[in-house]
Design an enzyme around this catalytic site. Structure first.
Site, PDB file in Angstrom:
ATOM      1  N   CYS A  41       9.308 -37.761  59.086  1.00  0.00           N
ATOM      2  CA  CYS A  41       8.298 -37.136  58.069  1.00  0.00           C
ATOM      3  C   CYS A  41       7.222 -38.135  58.263  1.00  0.00           C
ATOM      4  O   CYS A  41       7.191 -39.326  58.554  1.00  0.00           O
ATOM      5  CB  CYS A  41       8.986 -37.306  56.799  1.00  0.00           C
ATOM      6  SG  CYS A  41       8.045 -36.656  55.503  1.00  0.00           S
ATOM      7  N   ASP A  43       5.867 -39.182  55.556  1.00  0.00           N
ATOM      8  CA  ASP A  43       6.037 -40.156  54.429  1.00  0.00           C
ATOM      9  C   ASP A  43       5.433 -41.590  54.738  1.00  0.00           C
ATOM     10  O   ASP A  43       6.199 -42.172  55.685  1.00  0.00           O
ATOM     11  CB  ASP A  43       7.173 -39.986  53.834  1.00  0.00           C
ATOM     12  CG  ASP A  43       7.175 -40.534  52.416  1.00  0.00           C
ATOM     13  OD1 ASP A  43       6.977 -41.631  52.241  1.00  0.00           O
ATOM     14  OD2 ASP A  43       7.543 -39.971  51.366  1.00  0.00           O
ATOM     15  N   ARG A  45       6.064 -44.192  53.707  1.00  0.00           N
ATOM     16  CA  ARG A  45       7.454 -45.224  53.210  1.00  0.00           C
ATOM     17  C   ARG A  45       8.337 -45.072  54.387  1.00  0.00           C
ATOM     18  O   ARG A  45       9.176 -45.940  54.334  1.00  0.00           O
ATOM     19  CB  ARG A  45       7.943 -45.125  51.713  1.00  0.00           C
ATOM     20  CG  ARG A  45       6.849 -45.038  50.701  1.00  0.00           C
ATOM     21  CD  ARG A  45       7.623 -44.350  49.517  1.00  0.00           C
ATOM     22  NE  ARG A  45       7.852 -43.091  49.658  1.00  0.00           N
ATOM     23  CZ  ARG A  45       8.291 -42.254  48.593  1.00  0.00           C
ATOM     24  NH1 ARG A  45       8.891 -42.641  47.614  1.00  0.00           N
ATOM     25  NH2 ARG A  45       8.517 -40.923  48.945  1.00  0.00           N
ATOM     26  N   HIS A  97      14.415 -38.046  55.208  1.00  0.00           N
ATOM     27  CA  HIS A  97      14.746 -39.288  54.306  1.00  0.00           C
ATOM     28  C   HIS A  97      15.122 -38.525  52.818  1.00  0.00           C
ATOM     29  O   HIS A  97      14.399 -37.535  52.465  1.00  0.00           O
ATOM     30  CB  HIS A  97      13.416 -39.987  54.209  1.00  0.00           C
ATOM     31  CG  HIS A  97      12.181 -39.576  53.927  1.00  0.00           C
ATOM     32  ND1 HIS A  97      11.699 -39.500  52.530  1.00  0.00           N
ATOM     33  CD2 HIS A  97      11.069 -38.368  54.389  1.00  0.00           C
ATOM     34  CE1 HIS A  97      10.555 -39.012  52.444  1.00  0.00           C
ATOM     35  NE2 HIS A  97      10.244 -38.246  53.529  1.00  0.00           N
ATOM     36  N   CYS A 100      12.184 -37.097  49.602  1.00  0.00           N
ATOM     37  CA  CYS A 100      11.241 -36.297  50.476  1.00  0.00           C
ATOM     38  C   CYS A 100      10.293 -35.243  49.545  1.00  0.00           C
ATOM     39  O   CYS A 100      10.815 -34.365  48.964  1.00  0.00           O
ATOM     40  CB  CYS A 100      11.762 -35.807  51.706  1.00  0.00           C
ATOM     41  SG  CYS A 100      10.627 -34.966  52.971  1.00  0.00           S
TER      42      CYS A 100
HETATM   43 CO    CO Z   1       9.204 -36.653  53.477  1.00  0.00          CO
END
Ligand code: CO
Length: 212
Positions: A41, A43, A45, A97, A100
């Site tokens: 992803c 993302d 993080r 994750h 998400c």
């Molecule tokens: Co995500």
């Protein structure tokens, strides 16, 4: 972090690398030979290389919202093609994750504009597993489970491609489904039984004669 900080950090990183090995960048520029393709992803993080402790050159990375591998997305298909056929990676990892945002958004009745068709892939995962998901009363647990089921379905999407089917036939790659839990920092192997998954789906998705 300001933009100027980024360039200062970069200079520091270059100096550190060169101090440890004056040939570092000469070596790095010779070419790449990664063993892993990581589909994760976007993302901020979920920093692929950091959480795996991987060094430059070790992992070929593709990231998009909610780590999807739809077979009509030329971007992810090109990455898979290049990684499997040219880089000859040995392992393909789909890593989702918990927490998400893409998954969360797909669980709500909400118009997200341009993102609607992308997130619809996740709604399709929900529909495929509606019975199991709706039986989970805790919303947090249902959300976590959809993250996991999405990883499994994206592994299946990876297997739907001819490049991967060829490589699996030749026994030269393995497919893995993982989830990163940012609540603990741990990487979790979903231990997907890919042989079993193949038995269940290949009558539908096989792109070669069995005699091939
Ligand atoms: Co995500």
């Amino acid at each position: 972090m300001q933009i100027e900080d980024i360039f200062r950090n970069n200079e520091k990183w270059v100096a550190e690398r060169l101090e440890a090995d004056p040939e570092y960048f000469n070596q790095l520029s010779q070419g790449q030979n990664p063993n892993y393709l990581y589909i994760g992803c976007s993302d901020s993080r979920v920093t692929a290389e950091t959480l795996m402790g991987a060094k430059p050159g070790e992992v070929f990375v593709h990231r998009n919202i909610a780590n999807l591998a739809p077979n009509n997305d030329l971007n992810v298909l090109s990455v898979i093609n290049f990684a499997v056929n040219h880089l000859k990676v040995k392992d393909v990892i789909v890593c989702g994750h918990y927490k998400c945002g893409g998954i969360k958004s797909a669980m709500q009745a909400k118009d997200v504009g341009l993102l609607n068709p992308w997130l619809r892939n996740i709604r399709d995962v929900y529909r495929l597993h509606k019975e199991e998901l709706n039986a989970i009363s805790s919303e947090v647990e249902r959300y976590d489970r959809l993250v996991e089921l999405n990883v499994i379905e994206q592994c299946i999407n990876v297997i739907k491609t001819r490049d991967v089917q060829n490589a699996l036939l030749e026994n030269r790659i393995k497919i893995h489904g993982w989830v990163f839990d940012m609540r603990t920092g741990k990487l979790i192997d979903l231990k997907i039984d890919i042989d079993k998954v193949m038995q269940e789906i290949m009558d539908v998705y096989r792109l070669f004669d069995q005699e091939d």
